[in-house]
Design a protein around this motif. Structure first.
Motif, PDB file in Angstrom:
ATOM      1  N   LEU A   1       0.903  -1.305   0.136  1.00 41.99           N
ATOM      2  CA  LEU A   1      -0.124   0.084  -0.023  1.00 41.99           C
ATOM      3  C   LEU A   1       0.844   1.297  -0.041  1.00 41.99           C
ATOM      4  N   ALA A   2       2.033   1.100   0.913  1.00 45.26           N
ATOM      5  CA  ALA A   2       2.754   2.415   0.711  1.00 45.26           C
ATOM      6  C   ALA A   2       3.384   2.676  -0.536  1.00 45.26           C
ATOM      7  N   GLN A   3       3.868   1.494  -1.225  1.00 45.23           N
ATOM      8  CA  GLN A   3       4.302   1.887  -2.815  1.00 45.23           C
ATOM      9  C   GLN A   3       3.632   2.476  -3.538  1.00 45.23           C
ATOM     10  N   MET A   4       2.012   2.098  -3.492  1.00 46.56           N
ATOM     11  CA  MET A   4       1.106   2.460  -4.257  1.00 46.56           C
ATOM     12  C   MET A   4       0.863   4.128  -4.066  1.00 46.56           C
ATOM     13  N   ILE A   5       0.779   4.347  -2.763  1.00 49.25           N
ATOM     14  CA  ILE A   5       0.653   5.846  -2.308  1.00 49.25           C
ATOM     15  C   ILE A   5       1.946   6.699  -2.992  1.00 49.25           C
ATOM     16  N   THR A   6       2.933   6.147  -2.860  1.00 50.16           N
ATOM     17  CA  THR A   6       4.294   6.959  -3.276  1.00 50.16           C
ATOM     18  C   THR A   6       4.081   7.148  -4.825  1.00 50.16           C
ATOM     19  N   VAL A   7       3.710   5.926  -5.277  1.00 54.73           N
ATOM     20  CA  VAL A   7       3.618   6.176  -6.740  1.00 54.73           C
ATOM     21  C   VAL A   7       2.488   7.354  -7.307  1.00 54.73           C
ATOM     22  N   MET A   8       1.454   7.468  -6.485  1.00 51.64           N
ATOM     23  CA  MET A   8       0.370   8.025  -6.733  1.00 51.64           C
ATOM     24  C   MET A   8       0.823   9.593  -6.135  1.00 51.64           C
ATOM     25  N   LEU A   9       1.776   9.708  -5.360  1.00 52.18           N
ATOM     26  CA  LEU A   9       2.174  11.133  -4.852  1.00 52.18           C
ATOM     27  C   LEU A   9       3.059  11.424  -6.052  1.00 52.18           C
ATOM     28  N   MET A  10       3.985  10.651  -6.687  1.00 53.35           N
ATOM     29  CA  MET A  10       4.692  11.084  -7.803  1.00 53.35           C
ATOM     30  C   MET A  10       4.044  11.701  -8.974  1.00 53.35           C
ATOM     31  N   ILE A  11       2.867  10.918  -9.237  1.00 49.60           N
ATOM     32  CA  ILE A  11       1.968  11.149 -10.501  1.00 49.60           C
ATOM     33  C   ILE A  11       1.315  12.617 -10.035  1.00 49.60           C
ATOM     34  N   HIS A  12       0.939  12.711  -8.753  1.00 48.69           N
ATOM     35  CA  HIS A  12       0.444  14.038  -8.366  1.00 48.69           C
ATOM     36  C   HIS A  12       1.367  15.089  -8.379  1.00 48.69           C
ATOM     37  N   TRP A  13       2.520  14.791  -8.075  1.00 47.77           N
ATOM     38  CA  TRP A  13       3.704  15.764  -8.027  1.00 47.77           C
ATOM     39  C   TRP A  13       3.808  16.411  -9.615  1.00 47.77           C
ATOM     40  N   PHE A  14       4.000  15.685 -10.762  1.00 45.87           N
ATOM     41  CA  PHE A  14       3.706  15.929 -12.086  1.00 45.87           C
ATOM     42  C   PHE A  14       2.681  16.542 -12.301  1.00 45.87           C
ATOM     43  N   LEU A  15       1.497  15.864 -11.932  1.00 46.88           N
ATOM     44  CA  LEU A  15       0.108  16.765 -12.498  1.00 46.88           C
ATOM     45  C   LEU A  15      -0.157  18.008 -11.778  1.00 46.88           C
ATOM     46  N   THR A  16       0.245  18.347 -10.841  1.00 45.80           N
ATOM     47  CA  THR A  16       0.268  19.706 -10.079  1.00 45.80           C
ATOM     48  C   THR A  16       0.995  20.600 -10.575  1.00 45.80           C
ATOM     49  N   ALA A  17       1.898  20.179 -10.955  1.00 51.58           N
ATOM     50  CA  ALA A  17       2.968  21.424 -11.670  1.00 51.58           C
ATOM     51  C   ALA A  17       2.351  21.765 -12.992  1.00 51.58           C
ATOM     52  N   VAL A  18       1.903  20.652 -13.689  1.00 48.10           N
ATOM     53  CA  VAL A  18       1.168  21.101 -15.138  1.00 48.10           C
ATOM     54  C   VAL A  18      -0.093  21.822 -14.901  1.00 48.10           C
ATOM     55  N   VAL A  19      -0.815  21.288 -14.094  1.00 47.38           N
ATOM     56  CA  VAL A  19      -2.013  22.263 -13.858  1.00 47.38           C
ATOM     57  C   VAL A  19      -1.899  23.493 -13.399  1.00 47.38           C
ATOM     58  N   VAL A  20      -1.169  23.583 -12.417  1.00 47.77           N
ATOM     59  CA  VAL A  20      -0.787  25.061 -11.914  1.00 47.77           C
ATOM     60  C   VAL A  20      -0.250  25.905 -12.844  1.00 47.77           C
ATOM     61  N   ALA A  21       0.830  25.237 -13.823  1.00 48.71           N
ATOM     62  CA  ALA A  21       1.434  26.106 -14.667  1.00 48.71           C
ATOM     63  C   ALA A  21       0.574  26.604 -15.800  1.00 48.71           C
ATOM     64  N   THR A  22      -0.534  25.926 -15.976  1.00 51.49           N
ATOM     65  CA  THR A  22      -1.664  26.326 -17.086  1.00 51.49           C
ATOM     66  C   THR A  22      -2.611  27.050 -16.450  1.00 51.49           C
ATOM     67  N   SER A  23      -2.709  27.030 -15.203  1.00 54.69           N
ATOM     68  CA  SER A  23      -3.812  28.006 -14.481  1.00 54.69           C
ATOM     69  C   SER A  23      -3.305  29.182 -14.053  1.00 54.69           C
ATOM     70  N   VAL A  24      -2.188  29.295 -13.739  1.00 58.09           N
ATOM     71  CA  VAL A  24      -1.469  30.659 -13.415  1.00 58.09           C
ATOM     72  C   VAL A  24      -0.531  31.391 -14.324  1.00 58.09           C
ATOM     73  N   ALA A  25      -0.704  32.944 -14.293  1.00 55.03           N
ATOM     74  CA  ALA A  25      -0.215  33.324 -15.472  1.00 55.03           C
ATOM     75  C   ALA A  25       1.374  33.684 -15.024  1.00 55.03           C
ATOM     76  N   LYS A  26       1.844  33.991 -13.879  1.00 57.83           N
ATOM     77  CA  LYS A  26       2.948  34.064 -13.590  1.00 57.83           C
ATOM     78  C   LYS A  26       3.853  32.991 -13.102  1.00 57.83           C
ATOM     79  N   PRO A  27       5.038  32.745 -13.749  1.00 55.46           N
ATOM     80  CA  PRO A  27       5.649  31.545 -13.359  1.00 55.46           C
ATOM     81  C   PRO A  27       6.171  31.262 -11.836  1.00 55.46           C
ATOM     82  N   ILE A  28       6.444  32.418 -11.173  1.00 51.88           N
ATOM     83  CA  ILE A  28       6.801  32.465  -9.804  1.00 51.88           C
ATOM     84  C   ILE A  28       5.710  31.977  -8.905  1.00 51.88           C
ATOM     85  N   TRP A  29       4.509  32.363  -9.199  1.00 54.31           N
ATOM     86  CA  TRP A  29       3.340  32.036  -8.270  1.00 54.31           C
ATOM     87  C   TRP A  29       2.932  30.372  -8.585  1.00 54.31           C
ATOM     88  N   ALA A  30       3.445  30.039  -9.943  1.00 56.49           N
ATOM     89  CA  ALA A  30       2.943  28.627 -10.293  1.00 56.49           C
ATOM     90  C   ALA A  30       3.954  27.865  -9.583  1.00 56.49           C
TER      91      ALA A  30
END
Length: 103
Positions: A1-30
């Motif tokens: 279970l811990a390995q699955m949560i770690t993989v899901m957190l890594m996916i979240h890590w990538f997706l959060t950066a992508v979603v926030v970068a497309t949603s926020v205008a300034k790169p510093i705030w993103a």
């Protein structure tokens, strides 16, 4: 279970950066928003791992040996003859009667 949560957190890590970068205008705030959100999720994950295993030799683990010694001392104290009988109580009406309160 811990390995699955770690993989899901890594996916979240990538997706959060992508979603926030497309949603926020300034790169510093993103970058700042992504960092805070990802840090919060990983912190909760590591706190949960520590709570999952409270026994061990880490600095913040429970002191099991000390707790066991204290329990043994308390059990030995219960074997003392004075601890086997409840204390005596003699009711004296003048001293122990209930006081009436005004309504």
């Amino acid at each position: 279970l811990a390995q699955m949560i770690t993989v899901m957190l890594m996916i979240h890590w990538f997706l959060t950066a992508v979603v926030v970068a497309t949603s926020v205008a300034k790169p510093i705030w993103a970058g700042f928003i992504s960092f805070v959100v990802i840090l919060a999720f990983w912190s909760i994950h590591f706190i949960g791992e520590e709570l999952e295993q409270p026994f061990g030799d880490d600095a913040n683990d429970l002191p099991i040996h000390e707790m066991q010694r204290d329990l043994n001392k308390s059990l030995i104290d219960l074997l003392h003859p004075m601890a086997r009988a409840p204390p005596q109580f003699k009711f004296v009406k003048e001293k122990h009667q209930l006081q009436e309160t005004k309504k």
